[in-house]
Design a protein around this motif. Structure first.
Motif, PDB file in Angstrom:
ATOM      1  N   UNK A   1     -19.638  42.588  11.384  1.00  0.00           N
ATOM      2  CA  UNK A   1     -18.575  42.148  10.475  1.00  0.00           C
ATOM      3  C   UNK A   1     -17.737  41.032  11.072  1.00  0.00           C
ATOM      4  N   UNK A   2     -17.443  41.108  12.372  1.00  0.00           N
ATOM      5  CA  UNK A   2     -16.669  40.043  13.034  1.00  0.00           C
ATOM      6  C   UNK A   2     -17.408  38.710  12.971  1.00  0.00           C
ATOM      7  N   UNK A   3     -18.701  38.720  13.262  1.00  0.00           N
ATOM      8  CA  UNK A   3     -19.504  37.487  13.213  1.00  0.00           C
ATOM      9  C   UNK A   3     -19.541  36.949  11.792  1.00  0.00           C
ATOM     10  N   UNK A   4     -19.817  37.821  10.838  1.00  0.00           N
ATOM     11  CA  UNK A   4     -19.876  37.421   9.433  1.00  0.00           C
ATOM     12  C   UNK A   4     -18.545  36.837   8.972  1.00  0.00           C
ATOM     13  N   UNK A   5     -17.448  37.497   9.305  1.00  0.00           N
ATOM     14  CA  UNK A   5     -16.125  37.014   8.898  1.00  0.00           C
ATOM     15  C   UNK A   5     -15.796  35.659   9.522  1.00  0.00           C
ATOM     16  N   UNK A   6     -16.139  35.473  10.793  1.00  0.00           N
ATOM     17  CA  UNK A   6     -15.894  34.184  11.446  1.00  0.00           C
ATOM     18  C   UNK A   6     -16.687  33.072  10.765  1.00  0.00           C
ATOM     19  N   UNK A   7     -17.958  33.318  10.530  1.00  0.00           N
ATOM     20  CA  UNK A   7     -18.806  32.300   9.901  1.00  0.00           C
ATOM     21  C   UNK A   7     -18.292  31.975   8.503  1.00  0.00           C
ATOM     22  N   UNK A   8     -17.992  32.999   7.718  1.00  0.00           N
ATOM     23  CA  UNK A   8     -17.491  32.758   6.358  1.00  0.00           C
ATOM     24  C   UNK A   8     -16.176  31.999   6.371  1.00  0.00           C
ATOM     25  N   UNK A   9     -15.279  32.362   7.282  1.00  0.00           N
ATOM     26  CA  UNK A   9     -13.986  31.677   7.372  1.00  0.00           C
ATOM     27  C   UNK A   9     -14.174  30.197   7.713  1.00  0.00           C
ATOM     28  N   UNK A  10     -15.057  29.900   8.657  1.00  0.00           N
ATOM     29  CA  UNK A  10     -15.298  28.510   9.059  1.00  0.00           C
ATOM     30  C   UNK A  10     -15.962  27.705   7.942  1.00  0.00           C
ATOM     31  N   UNK A  11     -16.945  28.300   7.289  1.00  0.00           N
ATOM     32  CA  UNK A  11     -17.614  27.601   6.194  1.00  0.00           C
ATOM     33  C   UNK A  11     -16.637  27.305   5.064  1.00  0.00           C
ATOM     34  N   UNK A  12     -15.818  28.287   4.711  1.00  0.00           N
ATOM     35  CA  UNK A  12     -14.859  28.112   3.619  1.00  0.00           C
ATOM     36  C   UNK A  12     -13.793  27.073   3.966  1.00  0.00           C
ATOM     37  N   UNK A  13     -13.388  27.043   5.240  1.00  0.00           N
ATOM     38  CA  UNK A  13     -12.328  26.123   5.661  1.00  0.00           C
ATOM     39  C   UNK A  13     -12.804  24.684   5.794  1.00  0.00           C
ATOM     40  N   UNK A  14     -14.072  24.472   6.092  1.00  0.00           N
ATOM     41  CA  UNK A  14     -14.515  23.132   6.466  1.00  0.00           C
ATOM     42  C   UNK A  14     -15.584  22.509   5.572  1.00  0.00           C
ATOM     43  N   UNK A  15     -16.106  23.262   4.612  1.00  0.00           N
ATOM     44  CA  UNK A  15     -17.125  22.709   3.718  1.00  0.00           C
ATOM     45  C   UNK A  15     -16.656  22.785   2.273  1.00  0.00           C
ATOM     46  N   UNK A  16     -17.010  21.771   1.505  1.00  0.00           N
ATOM     47  CA  UNK A  16     -16.819  21.851   0.063  1.00  0.00           C
ATOM     48  C   UNK A  16     -17.875  22.811  -0.484  1.00  0.00           C
ATOM     49  N   UNK A  17     -17.710  23.214  -1.725  1.00  0.00           N
ATOM     50  CA  UNK A  17     -18.698  24.105  -2.336  1.00  0.00           C
ATOM     51  C   UNK A  17     -20.077  23.455  -2.357  1.00  0.00           C
ATOM     52  N   UNK A  18     -20.109  22.171  -2.684  1.00  0.00           N
ATOM     53  CA  UNK A  18     -21.376  21.440  -2.719  1.00  0.00           C
ATOM     54  C   UNK A  18     -22.019  21.380  -1.333  1.00  0.00           C
ATOM     55  N   UNK A  19     -21.232  21.107  -0.302  1.00  0.00           N
ATOM     56  CA  UNK A  19     -21.754  21.080   1.073  1.00  0.00           C
ATOM     57  C   UNK A  19     -22.272  22.453   1.492  1.00  0.00           C
ATOM     58  N   UNK A  20     -21.542  23.498   1.121  1.00  0.00           N
ATOM     59  CA  UNK A  20     -21.959  24.863   1.433  1.00  0.00           C
ATOM     60  C   UNK A  20     -23.349  25.147   0.865  1.00  0.00           C
ATOM     61  N   UNK A  21     -23.548  24.800  -0.394  1.00  0.00           N
ATOM     62  CA  UNK A  21     -24.845  25.043  -1.029  1.00  0.00           C
ATOM     63  C   UNK A  21     -25.940  24.166  -0.424  1.00  0.00           C
ATOM     64  N   UNK A  22     -25.629  22.913  -0.194  1.00  0.00           N
ATOM     65  CA  UNK A  22     -26.631  21.970   0.321  1.00  0.00           C
ATOM     66  C   UNK A  22     -26.941  22.211   1.795  1.00  0.00           C
ATOM     67  N   UNK A  23     -25.911  22.356   2.625  1.00  0.00           N
ATOM     68  CA  UNK A  23     -26.108  22.419   4.076  1.00  0.00           C
ATOM     69  C   UNK A  23     -26.378  23.828   4.603  1.00  0.00           C
ATOM     70  N   UNK A  24     -25.710  24.827   4.043  1.00  0.00           N
ATOM     71  CA  UNK A  24     -25.861  26.191   4.545  1.00  0.00           C
ATOM     72  C   UNK A  24     -26.949  26.948   3.787  1.00  0.00           C
ATOM     73  N   UNK A  25     -26.884  26.933   2.479  1.00  0.00           N
ATOM     74  CA  UNK A  25     -27.864  27.673   1.671  1.00  0.00           C
ATOM     75  C   UNK A  25     -29.153  26.899   1.440  1.00  0.00           C
TER      76      UNK A  25
END
Length: 91
Positions: free
Chosen positions: A62-86
């Motif tokens: 949960x700690x790893x998941x929460x850190x990753x989600x927090x960083x992705x949400x803070x630094x990527x737009x929704x479009x970047x999240x879908x394109x770069x992460x997913x």
């Protein structure tokens, strides 16, 4: 999108394969940035993750998941999240 729709090669670790510089933290910002890329790519290696995942506590997962989600949400737009992460086309 499921695993059959996206080739596994979409996820790469090319930086680690080609990086020739110092891996260290606290030297300077550029070295820190390059080092964190190396550390995370080394950490996500299939063999290491297969060994480590079963040994992690529920809280550690949960700690790893929460850190990753927090960083992705803070630094990527929704479009970047879908394109770069997913690795999916999102407009």
């Amino acid at each position: 999108m499921n695993d059959q729709d996206q080739p596994k090669s979409a996820y790469t670790h090319d930086f680690l394969k080609t990086y020739q510089g110092l891996i260290a933290f606290g030297w300077d910002r550029e070295t820190d940035e390059q080092s964190i890329i190396c550390y995370l790519q080394m950490f996500s290696n299939d063999a290491l993750m297969k060994t480590l995942a079963g040994r992690l506590t529920d809280n550690e997962i949960n700690d790893i998941l929460n850190l990753i989600h927090r960083l992705l949400k803070a630094h990527l737009t929704e479009s970047e999240y879908h394109r770069l992460f997913l690795k999916e086309d999102h407009r």
